[in-house]
Design a protein around this motif. Structure first.
Motif, PDB file in Angstrom:
ATOM      1  N   ALA A 242       0.831  -1.201   0.000  1.00 33.10           N
ATOM      2  CA  ALA A 242       0.000   0.000   0.000  1.00 33.10           C
ATOM      3  C   ALA A 242       0.870   1.258   0.000  1.00 33.10           C
ATOM      4  N   ILE A 243       1.966   1.231   0.753  1.00 37.69           N
ATOM      5  CA  ILE A 243       2.873   2.377   0.787  1.00 37.69           C
ATOM      6  C   ILE A 243       3.486   2.604  -0.595  1.00 37.69           C
ATOM      7  N   PHE A 244       3.916   1.526  -1.245  1.00 35.22           N
ATOM      8  CA  PHE A 244       4.500   1.646  -2.578  1.00 35.22           C
ATOM      9  C   PHE A 244       3.485   2.187  -3.582  1.00 35.22           C
ATOM     10  N   LEU A 245       2.250   1.680  -3.492  1.00 35.10           N
ATOM     11  CA  LEU A 245       1.204   2.086  -4.431  1.00 35.10           C
ATOM     12  C   LEU A 245       0.584   3.434  -4.085  1.00 35.10           C
ATOM     13  N   LYS A 246       0.862   3.927  -2.847  1.00 36.90           N
ATOM     14  CA  LYS A 246       0.298   5.181  -2.350  1.00 36.90           C
ATOM     15  C   LYS A 246      -1.232   5.120  -2.329  1.00 36.90           C
ATOM     16  N   VAL A 247      -1.740   4.053  -1.715  1.00 35.37           N
ATOM     17  CA  VAL A 247      -3.179   3.887  -1.556  1.00 35.37           C
ATOM     18  C   VAL A 247      -3.479   3.513  -0.114  1.00 35.37           C
ATOM     19  N   ASP A 248      -4.725   3.708   0.287  1.00 35.98           N
ATOM     20  CA  ASP A 248      -5.194   3.273   1.590  1.00 35.98           C
ATOM     21  C   ASP A 248      -5.178   1.743   1.619  1.00 35.98           C
ATOM     22  N   PRO A 249      -4.577   1.108   2.649  1.00 38.44           N
ATOM     23  CA  PRO A 249      -4.573  -0.357   2.728  1.00 38.44           C
ATOM     24  C   PRO A 249      -5.966  -0.967   2.652  1.00 38.44           C
ATOM     25  N   LYS A 250      -7.004  -0.207   3.063  1.00 42.72           N
ATOM     26  CA  LYS A 250      -8.369  -0.721   3.000  1.00 42.72           C
ATOM     27  C   LYS A 250      -8.761  -1.057   1.558  1.00 42.72           C
TER      28      LYS A 250
ATOM     29  N   CYS B 126       6.271  19.427  18.595  1.00 46.05           N
ATOM     30  CA  CYS B 126       6.223  20.703  17.895  1.00 46.05           C
ATOM     31  C   CYS B 126       6.312  20.462  16.395  1.00 46.05           C
ATOM     32  N   GLU B 127       6.048  21.526  15.627  1.00 47.73           N
ATOM     33  CA  GLU B 127       6.027  21.398  14.172  1.00 47.73           C
ATOM     34  C   GLU B 127       7.377  20.951  13.619  1.00 47.73           C
ATOM     35  N   SER B 128       8.463  21.452  14.193  1.00 45.15           N
ATOM     36  CA  SER B 128       9.794  21.107  13.684  1.00 45.15           C
ATOM     37  C   SER B 128      10.124  19.639  13.901  1.00 45.15           C
ATOM     38  N   TYR B 129       9.450  18.997  14.845  1.00 37.05           N
ATOM     39  CA  TYR B 129       9.701  17.584  15.122  1.00 37.05           C
ATOM     40  C   TYR B 129       9.495  16.726  13.885  1.00 37.05           C
ATOM     41  N   PHE B 130       8.523  17.077  13.064  1.00 35.61           N
ATOM     42  CA  PHE B 130       8.167  16.251  11.922  1.00 35.61           C
ATOM     43  C   PHE B 130       9.190  16.327  10.797  1.00 35.61           C
ATOM     44  N   LYS B 131      10.159  17.205  10.927  1.00 33.87           N
ATOM     45  CA  LYS B 131      11.244  17.265   9.956  1.00 33.87           C
ATOM     46  C   LYS B 131      12.411  16.384  10.399  1.00 33.87           C
ATOM     47  N   ASP B 132      12.452  16.019  11.684  1.00 38.28           N
ATOM     48  CA  ASP B 132      13.631  15.343  12.237  1.00 38.28           C
ATOM     49  C   ASP B 132      13.324  14.063  13.002  1.00 38.28           C
ATOM     50  N   TRP B 133      12.075  13.580  12.962  1.00 37.49           N
ATOM     51  CA  TRP B 133      11.702  12.460  13.826  1.00 37.49           C
ATOM     52  C   TRP B 133      12.266  11.131  13.375  1.00 37.49           C
ATOM     53  N   TYR B 134      12.834  11.056  12.175  1.00 36.24           N
ATOM     54  CA  TYR B 134      13.162   9.788  11.547  1.00 36.24           C
ATOM     55  C   TYR B 134      14.329   9.036  12.195  1.00 36.24           C
ATOM     56  N   ASP B 135      14.713   9.368  13.405  1.00 36.30           N
ATOM     57  CA  ASP B 135      15.729   8.623  14.142  1.00 36.30           C
ATOM     58  C   ASP B 135      15.381   7.127  14.125  1.00 36.30           C
ATOM     59  N   ASP B 136      16.377   6.302  13.886  1.00 38.64           N
ATOM     60  CA  ASP B 136      16.131   4.860  13.775  1.00 38.64           C
ATOM     61  C   ASP B 136      15.573   4.249  15.052  1.00 38.64           C
ATOM     62  N   THR B 137      15.726   4.924  16.178  1.00 33.31           N
ATOM     63  CA  THR B 137      15.232   4.373  17.438  1.00 33.31           C
ATOM     64  C   THR B 137      13.736   4.608  17.613  1.00 33.31           C
ATOM     65  N   ASP B 138      13.151   5.461  16.795  1.00 26.41           N
ATOM     66  CA  ASP B 138      11.721   5.752  16.926  1.00 26.41           C
ATOM     67  C   ASP B 138      10.894   4.561  16.452  1.00 26.41           C
ATOM     68  N   GLU B 139       9.846   4.248  17.205  1.00 21.98           N
ATOM     69  CA  GLU B 139       8.890   3.243  16.772  1.00 21.98           C
ATOM     70  C   GLU B 139       7.899   3.905  15.833  1.00 21.98           C
ATOM     71  N   THR B 140       7.479   3.189  14.806  1.00 20.53           N
ATOM     72  CA  THR B 140       6.595   3.781  13.807  1.00 20.53           C
ATOM     73  C   THR B 140       5.374   2.907  13.556  1.00 20.53           C
ATOM     74  N   THR B 141       4.398   3.507  12.903  1.00 25.40           N
ATOM     75  CA  THR B 141       3.220   2.781  12.442  1.00 25.40           C
ATOM     76  C   THR B 141       2.782   3.412  11.129  1.00 25.40           C
ATOM     77  N   VAL B 142       1.669   2.972  10.566  1.00 23.53           N
ATOM     78  CA  VAL B 142       1.223   3.456   9.263  1.00 23.53           C
ATOM     79  C   VAL B 142      -0.095   4.214   9.408  1.00 23.53           C
ATOM     80  N   TYR B 143      -0.174   5.372   8.760  1.00 18.36           N
ATOM     81  CA  TYR B 143      -1.384   6.198   8.759  1.00 18.36           C
ATOM     82  C   TYR B 143      -1.854   6.383   7.328  1.00 18.36           C
ATOM     83  N   SER B 144      -3.166   6.299   7.107  1.00 18.57           N
ATOM     84  CA  SER B 144      -3.760   6.574   5.802  1.00 18.57           C
ATOM     85  C   SER B 144      -4.778   7.689   5.957  1.00 18.57           C
ATOM     86  N   GLY B 145      -4.585   8.777   5.253  1.00 14.20           N
ATOM     87  CA  GLY B 145      -5.495   9.909   5.340  1.00 14.20           C
ATOM     88  C   GLY B 145      -4.891  11.122   4.673  1.00 14.20           C
ATOM     89  N   ASP B 146      -5.556  12.271   4.802  1.00 11.69           N
ATOM     90  CA  ASP B 146      -5.079  13.470   4.129  1.00 11.69           C
ATOM     91  C   ASP B 146      -4.475  14.491   5.089  1.00 11.69           C
TER      92      ASP B 146
END
Length: 221
Positions: A58-66, A99-119
């Motif tokens: 879904a990430i590759f295709l850029k579509v909602d997994p649903k 904060c807003e600036s966090y979203f430019k730098d959050w990609y630290d490998d130690t961060d846990e992530t998940t997947v979001y679909s929306g606008d």
């Protein structure tokens, strides 16, 4: 239409190559003949498409997994504004709103992530902690929030909140319902009646983000 067949259909519609998707799913450049054959059987519907690859596809295709999981072919809408992306899980609900600036730098490998679909743009996830929002949000639920510029919150929305340094409440944070009194003042309301409202005497210190999704749609109270 099976999941693999649907993926092939979207690949063709978007003029994308199967081999590029296979490389993305397997995380390597050189694909063996046996791997091509295996995925060819997935795309043709001969074998079931593995669950472990659905989100990445879904990430590759850029579509909602649903779109991949539904049985209805007709919901595939290539003009839809939904998109799928990886977002950070910043911690438990007892943490500050990023904060807003966090979203430019959050990609630290130690961060846990998940997947979001929306606008929504600036989206993060947290794990709910405690029972103050039962019977709607339970401890351990993964909740998705949108950081709002200039607030823009509406009465009755569920929010993740914290307070800027200098506030009397700077050590308080969590998830509550954002409420407005008739006189325009603000308070934060728990859904569990065992807990008290939090009155906001200095709203300029309040940082809050809107609930987008848990495992069901967000609602007002």
């Amino acid at each position: 239409m099976k999941i693999g067949e649907k993926i092939k259909y979207i690949l063709d519609e978007k003029n994308l190559k199967q081999i590029d998707l296979i490389r993305f799913l397997l995380g390597k450049e050189d694909i063996e003949g046996s791997e091509r054959t295996r995925f060819s059987r997935y795309f043709s519907g001969i074998h079931e498409f593995p669950n472990e690859y659905i989100i990445k596809a879904a990430i590759f295709l850029k579509v909602d997994p649903k779109i991949l999981l539904t049985d209805k072919k007709e919901i595939i809408d290539h003009n839809a504004q939904l998109y799928t992306k990886i977002v950070p899980i910043v911690g438990n609900s007892g943490c500050s709103v990023p904060c807003e600036s966090y979203f430019k730098d959050w990609y630290d490998d130690t961060d846990e992530t998940t997947v979001y679909s929306g606008d929504a743009d600036m989206v993060y996830a947290i794990r709910a902690f405690g029972d103050s929002m039962e019977d709607y949000i339970y401890e351990g639920d993964i909740c998705f929030f949108e950081v709002l510029k200039n607030n823009g919150l509406e009465d009755g929305e569920v929010v993740h909140y914290s307070f800027d340094f200098g506030s009397d409440n700077q050590d308080i944070n969590g998830i509550k319902v954002y409420k407005k009194n008739p006189d325009g003042s603000i308070y934060l309301k728990p859904l569990n009646e065992r807990y008290e409202n939090i009155e906001i005497d200095k709203p300029e210190f309040l940082k809050a983000s809107r609930l987008l999704h848990i495992q069901k749609e967000a609602k007002k109270f």
